[in-house]
Design an enzyme around this catalytic site. Structure first.
Site, PDB file in Angstrom:
ATOM      1  N   CYS A 169       0.826  -1.221   0.000  1.00 50.21           N
ATOM      2  CA  CYS A 169       0.000   0.000   0.000  1.00 50.21           C
ATOM      3  C   CYS A 169       0.854   1.262   0.000  1.00 50.21           C
ATOM      4  O   CYS A 169       0.321   2.361  -0.161  1.00 50.21           O
ATOM      5  CB  CYS A 169      -0.942  -0.012   1.183  1.00 50.21           C
ATOM      6  N   ILE A 185     -12.693  -0.891  -1.070  1.00 56.13           N
ATOM      7  CA  ILE A 185     -11.941  -1.378  -2.227  1.00 56.13           C
ATOM      8  C   ILE A 185     -12.212  -0.415  -3.373  1.00 56.13           C
ATOM      9  O   ILE A 185     -13.367  -0.056  -3.627  1.00 56.13           O
ATOM     10  CB  ILE A 185     -12.370  -2.817  -2.566  1.00 56.13           C
ATOM     11  N   LYS A 204     -10.033   6.144   4.050  1.00 56.29           N
ATOM     12  CA  LYS A 204     -11.318   5.719   4.609  1.00 56.29           C
ATOM     13  C   LYS A 204     -12.502   6.119   3.728  1.00 56.29           C
ATOM     14  O   LYS A 204     -13.411   5.312   3.508  1.00 56.29           O
ATOM     15  CB  LYS A 204     -11.464   6.344   6.010  1.00 56.29           C
ATOM     16  N   HIS A 243      -9.134   3.845  -1.590  1.00 52.33           N
ATOM     17  CA  HIS A 243      -7.765   3.323  -1.455  1.00 52.33           C
ATOM     18  C   HIS A 243      -7.414   2.379  -2.608  1.00 52.33           C
ATOM     19  O   HIS A 243      -7.288   1.168  -2.421  1.00 52.33           O
ATOM     20  CB  HIS A 243      -7.640   2.622  -0.096  1.00 52.33           C
TER      21      HIS A 243
END
Lengths: 389, 389
Positions: B85, B211, B331, B335
């Protein structure tokens, strides 16, 4: 370019390491490199790490911090580079850049691949993902077919025969026979190459490199660090270049030239202030025999269309004017994808330092070059190594 | 540090881009960044590109040359970085380094992820590969569980409640509501967070980022290039830091601190010659609510154990002393893994330049920080951005 020295190199054997994990293989290469370097592991500022298919082969992405574990503090950087079969060469290039930028004095560069643990069809599928999925993967083109297209285009334009290519395989097996780190130690004949099954016309099974496991690592240090620590490594990296081309073959104007490698070579030679004529020994990316031809031309050793006969004429043999792939090359030393570019650095360093089992082929060699390619040379990394003064 | 300016930024919206390819999404972000930069694409020396799971999501490895297609010559470099990430943040850091080394004057940094095209279980499995396969993946630990362990450890040592964490989710949804690039525009309440199903105790569904698909890009230029071309970008990168920790949680002495991020922050602050006290606005890696707490402490804004109440007390709200994740954060902005670190740069650049829809929350802000983490912060990249003088 800043002074960048190769303080130590390490490698596993390349081949079938069934039952061993990637982390174990990399630790072996890393430990060897560190031991040879006489550098304290706590001095390592950064790891640049090449790996191609860890997600698939070991269900392990995010490998850089894993491979950095135990060698430093939390201030250590660890970065994975993935540029297909050029992942290792790009990791070396980024390691060089970290020192050039002043951010690091000691960089570990390394690469790893575990491939034999998958079924061959799975490995072939994973490798095919390095081609353009939309234009090449989906229609079913895999790399033997892609390189066969390059060979076809080359032969149609310049001539050359399957026998010419076979001499490359024969030469590289001959070199590998005396390299204990190589995957194959059997010598082969031109007849063997021509008699093995065709994989993709005009390439046969023995025109192709094998599927391999393996890891390689090198410790790079700045000239300042060497001076401070009274280290006198035998070999320096004096040039580092990279180039890019379209990922898919269909977008290229000319399939007989690898322009990414030409660009990378120009940048590397420029940095080192050398020309192709200065190069005494080369390790090039011969994933297929035709790839060695394209590499020799991209590196400027031959004009376009002229390298096809180099092996047949003995010019690139161990006793030729430009010994090429004295390690055995990808063809016979093996090709654990992410490790290959770093493995070339390991082999060439030993050749120039005189510590390679085949170093007697190049007495007095001062300048060498590595050539590492991704996909059908959509990416390329070239490094010039010189005996340190 | 050398002067490095952000000449242009671009992004797609983050969210569900069903039916679009990764190459299409990246081209959109890249084109926006280039258009804003007023830099000629032929001047780009290098692309550093973050992508996490392209092999799995689009059967496409070796994406860097694909994403570079059409923007330059074969002399252009293109390198993919994969650090889970944190891939995007590391791509930014390598882009900064390319300019610092003198090798490049113009670098495109970017990132992309396509995630929604897989079944959710496949995406979860692909994400889990960023954890240690041997010690975490094989026993079945996925990231919601891993971050729940971190939350548990934190709360056991320092206290704090699910309500405290819920305030982080509420704040970030509130910020996202006015960001057209965000995935979610719905505001939520603390009660909503507490009432949604538990994913891994103490974390519920609304403690987790979604997602997402998306791409982001930025054009970085040297101060010399800016002067030569009469460019006056509003924002500069003045500090760049990276850190590493063990990949598996079991090897760490303290689960309540993220030492990779602490190291990265120290390096970035040192390069920029600022301290945590100088920072006016932050974009941090809140893949789960607890991650924002850990980030605020690693960045030095709070002592260990003290950031858990920051959102509840309004300190990190848009009208608080340190507005955090004004973009909506991972959030609520979304992401898309490989794009996230570059997306943070895009958002923070606009906030400091005054062109962000939420910039009115930080009038006169001069210093901002981005914090991008890989896995359970086994890797971290921190950048300091400042209004250019």
């Amino acid at each position: 370019m800043a002074e960048i020295l190769i303080a130590g190199v390490g490698t596993t054997t390349f081949g079938d390491h069934a039952g061993r994990t990637g982390r174990e293989l990399f630790a072996e290469a890393r430990s060897s490199a560190l031991a040879e370097s006489a550098v304290s592991s706590s001095d390592i500022d950064a790891l640049y790490y090449g790996n191609y298919m860890g997600e698939t082969a070991e269900r392990q992405s995010h490998q850089a911090p894993l491979m950095a574990s135990g060698i430093g503090t939390t201030g250590l950087e660890a970065t994975r580079v993935e540029n297909a079969c050029a992942s290792g060469g790009y990791a070396v290039a980024d390691g060089v850049r970290a020192i050039e930028s002043g951010a690091a004095d000691v960089v570990l560069v390394g690469g790893l691949e575990r491939m034999t643990n998958l079924e061959t069809a799975e490995t072939t599928a994973a490798l095919a993902r390095a081609a353009d999925e939309l234009h090449e993967g989906r229609p079913g083109l895999t790399f033997p077919g892609a390189y066969a297209l390059l060979a076809d285009a080359y032969m149609e334009r310049f001539g050359g025969t399957r026998e010419d290519l076979a001499h490359i395989a024969v030469k590289n097996h001959e070199n590998a026979a005396t390299n204990p780190n190589a995957q194959f130690h059997n010598e082969i004949s031109v007849a063997d190459v021509l008699e093995t099954p065709q994989v993709a016309d005009p390439l046969g099974l023995l025109d192709a490199c094998p599927i391999s496991d393996g890891a390689a690592a090198a410790v790079l240090i700045s000239g300042e660090y060497a001076a401070e620590h009274n280290l006198s490594p035998a070999v320096a990296i004096t040039g580092s270049g990279r180039g890019t081309d379209s990922l898919s073959l269909q977008e290229r104007e000319d399939l007989t030239r690898t322009k990414a490698a030409e660009s990378a070579a120009q940048a590397a030679y420029s940095g080192a202030d050398v020309t192709a004529d200065d190069v005494d020994v080369a390790e090039v990316h011969d994933c297929f025999t035709i790839a060695e031809v394209l590499a020799l031309e991209a590196l400027g050793f031959y004009q376009p269309g002229e390298a096809i006969t180099a092996a047949r004429d003995g010019e690139t043999a161990h006793d030729g004017q430009l010994p090429t792939n004295l390690s055995g090359g990808l063809k016979a030393k093996g090709h654990p994808v992410g490790a290959t570019g770093v493995g070339q650095l390991v082999e060439l360093t030993k050749l120039l330092a005189g510590t390679h089992p085949n170093a007697n082929a190049v007495p007095g060699a001062e300048v060498g070059v590595t050539h590492n390619a991704g996909g059908t040379v959509a990416t390329a990394a070239v490094h010039v190594l010189e005996v340190a003064r």
